[in-house]
Design a protein around this motif. Structure first.
Motif: not given
Length: 431
Positions: A168-189
């Motif tokens: 329903g129109g959740v901010s794309v900018g918020a989603l993009f920034t929200a994915g950074i830490v989880p993505g890097l955390l997965l890479g580190a794991a």
């Protein structure tokens, strides 16, 4: 309107039956909605109208640019530069080539936004290298495909754009920034796992990069990584919308690939455009079909029924979220990502919202669940590509897959139950 359980069973049952008969997902969605409309006496023109309405969303204009930019970068020989960049940081460790593999996948995911493109570009280089240096094939393939899962969370991911629309129109900018830490955390794991296995199996370290080589390697690698900086920076600063930043990033990828790196001639743009249009055609057809299917789900009150049922199963938020994760993992193993985002978001978002979960956090949780599905049989597209590159059977690779799924599940649980991992960065940036 009273709940019509027969109509619900017909809609879901016909869709599941068509999938069992190996009908393509998008076509199965359309056919099941036509069957449902006929049963309910709804004019079939409504199906067509809902399909068109599903594509009449401005944010979707970003998707072709993201796909084209990723295709250009994939074809431009950038994978070798990113592998060299990753080698500076982790190549000197035991089993360094495995960690280089994960690091390069992290970098490439920030360019392509596609796990399939990630494993194709990085895996085609690293898997043969790892096999040649004595790494086990199942290890090389497993690490490559699990590392590629980062691409759907690290911006720019067109799947996050699809989720934004479905939610329903959740901010794309918020989603993009929200994915950074989880993505890097997965890479580190995954890097921790790679190092632990390397020590146990005695895999070698790589040649240490000399100081004289560092400026060239860093310069070439950072030029490529400037593309997601343009996209994310443009959105966060308010200079560009998500669509405009995608277009600017696409132009940057074109100039960098054909006029700076010059690894491929300009004549290669035609097959790149052909691949882009094929991918885009599939994505848009799935979005249109899922929009019509979702209309009938809403008409039959399926999201409300599932919300009520899940909230009655247990009073524990922990239990309900765990059940949602199990459901998504199971569905991700048998269906493609895009239709699942479009179908399950309207169903599960009300449940997670009722439990107090932010829609941005749910989006990251949803995508990580479905990215795990990309590497699990029977419909694991990334698994199939990795096995083809490594020359290993699906059956043999599946037996070794649990080792690589473990850190992914751990990260999934952390994202589910530790909101700050997804929400701290968007909050700090005012998203």
């Amino acid at each position: 309107m009273p709940v019509d359980h027969v109509a619900i069973a017909l809609l879901i049952g016909s869709f599941a039956g068509l999938l069992v008969l190996r009908v393509p997902v998008a076509l199965a969605l359309v056919l099941s909605t036509i069957i449902e409309a006929s049963y309910l006496g709804i004019p079939l023109t409504i199906v067509g109208q809902r399909m068109v309405a599903g594509l009449d969303v401005f944010a979707l204009l970003a998707i072709p640019f993201f796909i084209l930019g990723g295709e250009i970068m994939s074809a431009g020989g950038i994978s070798n530069r990113l592998i060299a960049l990753a080698s500076i940081f982790v190549g000197w460790l035991r089993g360094g080539l495995g960690m280089i593999n994960v690091g390069a996948s992290t970098f490439f995911g920030a360019l392509s936004g596609s796990s399939v493109a990630d494993v194709s570009a990085i895996g085609s280089v690293t898997i043969p290298m790892m096999k040649q240096k004595g790494y086990d094939t199942d290890y090389a393939v497993g690490l490559t495909i699990s590392g590629a899962a980062q691409a759907v969370m690290i911006p720019p991911s067109h799947n996050l754009v699809i989720y934004s629309m479905a939610a329903g129109g959740v901010s794309v900018g918020a989603l993009f920034t929200a994915g950074i830490v989880p993505g890097l955390l997965l890479g580190a794991a995954l890097m921790v796992l790679a190092y632990a296995i390397a020590v146990r199996r005695g895999y070698p370290a790589e040649r240490t990069v000399t100081l004289a080589e560092v400026p060239r390697i860093v310069g070439e690698g950072l030029l490529a990584l400037f593309m997601p900086v343009i996209i994310l920076g443009g959105i966060l600063s308010g200079i560009f919308t998500a669509t405009e930043s995608a277009a600017v990033g696409c132009v940057y990828a074109f100039v960098l690939t054909f006029f700076v790196y010059r690894d491929i001639p300009l004549s290669k743009i035609l097959p790149i455009l052909q691949r882009t249009f094929r991918t885009l055609g599939v994505v848009l057809f799935i979005i249109a079909a899922a929009s019509a299917f979702g209309y009938f789900l809403a008409y039959l009150q399926v999201p409300t029924l599932i919300t009520d049922w899940l909230l009655q199963v247990s009073d524990s938020k922990f239990v309900v979220l765990l059940l949602i994760n199990i459901l998504l993992l199971a569905l991700g193993a048998v269906m493609d990502m895009a239709p699942l985002i479009l179908i399950m978001t309207p169903i599960l978002l009300p449940v997670t919202s009722a439990l107090g979960m932010d829609p941005v956090q749910f989006g990251i949780m949803l995508l990580l669940n479905l990215s795990i599905g990309l590497i699990t049989p029977p419909v694991g597209n990334v698994l199939f590509v990795g096995c083809a590159i490594g020359g290993i059977s699906i059956e043999k690779m599946t037996r070794s897959l649990g080792l690589f799924l473990l850190p992914m599940i751990v990260v999934l649980l952390l994202i589910t139950f530790v909101p700050s991992l997804s929400l701290a960065l968007p909050g700090a940036l005012g998203q």
